[in-house]
Write a protein that holds these residues in place. Structure first.
Motif: not given
Length: 230
Positions: A3-4, A67-69, A162-166
Motif C-alpha cells: 500500500x502507498x 506512507x510507502x512503508x 513528484x509526491x507519493x501521495x496527493x
C-alpha cells in the motif's frame, strides 16, 4: 502489492480521562499506487481531521500511519515538514496561488523550496504545464486565470515535487459543476498515469464516478466502503 498509504487502527482524540473527545476511531484502510479514493460524510464526521492526519499536519492519538512503508505516526515537526515537502502534494478548496507570481513561477517556486536543480525544475514545470493544458498561460498571473485554470495550476503545483501521495480537500468547492468535474477528471487521470495514491474529501456525489472507492465516515468511524470503477 504494498500500500502507498496505510492506516491501521487509527484514533484521534483530544483531552484526557473522562473529558476525552474522540474525533476518529478505529480507522482502517489502505490506498495503492494509481488509486483515487473519495472520502465523504456529513459535517463533523472527521473528514478534515483524517486528511490532516494523512498529511502529517496532525499526529494520531494511537494507531499506525504509513506512507510507502515509512511510519509517519510519530514524526517530529522537522521530519513532518520534510515529508510534506517531498512526499505529499496538497490541493485545497481555493487554489491559494501567490498573486505576484505567474503560472510558471508558481511551479518553479515549489521546485526552489524543494531544492530541485534549476534545469530539472524547469523541465518538470514544462511537462506539467503541457500535461494540464496550461502551456499557453505560463506567463499569466492568477488574476487573469479562470477558476478552473487556477485549480489546474494548483494541481500542477501539488505534483511539482513528484509526491507519493496527493491530498485534495474539497477541490471543487469554489467552482461551478462543469468546471469542478473537469478539474477532478483531470486529477483522476493524472493520478492513474503518474501511479501515485490520492485522497479527495468531497460532498459532491457527482464526482464519485471518477473514483476507485468511496469511503463514507460517520461520527468519526468508517461507515461504508464502496468500490467504484470495477
Amino acid at each position: 502489492m504494498t500500500a502507498k498509504l496505510l492506516m491501521e487502527d487509527l484514533h484521534v482524540g483530544f483531552g484526557t480521562g473522562d473529558h476525552t473527545t474522540t474525533i476518529l476511531e478505529s480507522i482502517n484502510f489502505s490506498i495503492h499506487a494509481g488509486e483515487f479514493v473519495a472520502i465523504t460524510g456529513p459535517s463533523g464526521s472527521g473528514k478534515s481531521t483524517l486528511l490532516s492526519v494523512a498529511g502529517t499536519l496532525l499526529t494520531p492519538t494511537r494507531g499506525h500511519l504509513l506512507l510507502d512503508g515509512q511510519s509517519l505516526s510519530r514524526l517530529n515537526a522537522k521530519e513532518s515538514a520534510n515529508v510534506r515537502l517531498h512526499q505529499i502534494g496538497f490541493i485545497f478548496q481555493s487554489a491559494h496561488l501567490i498573486p505576484y507570481l505567474n503560472v510558471e513561477d508558481q511551479l518553479l517556486y515549489i521546485g526552489k523550496i524543494g531544492k530541485i536543480p534549476k534545469q530539472k525544475a524547469k523541465k518538470r514545470a514544462d511537462e506539467l504545464l503541457d500535461m494540464l493544458g496550461l502551456d499557453h498561460r505560463r506567463r499569466h498571473y492568477p488574476v487573469h486565470l479562470s477558476g478552473g485554470e487556477r485549480q489546474r495550476v494548483a494541481i500542477a503545483r501539488a505534483w511539482m515535487n513528484d509526491p507519493q501521495l496527493l491530498l485534495a480537500d474539497e477541490p471543487t468547492a469554489s467552482l461551478d459543476a462543469s468546471r469542478g468535474q473537469e478539474v477532478v477528471e483531470t486529477l483522476a487521470t493524472q493520478v492513474r498515469q503518474q501511479q501515485i495514491a490520492a485522497v479527495m474529501v468531497t460532498h459532491d456525489t457527482r464526482l464519485f464516478r471518477f473514483c476507485d472507492r468511496v469511503i463514507t465516515l460517520s461520527d468519526g468511524k468508517v461507515d461504508q466502503i464502496e468500490e467504484r470503477n470495477e
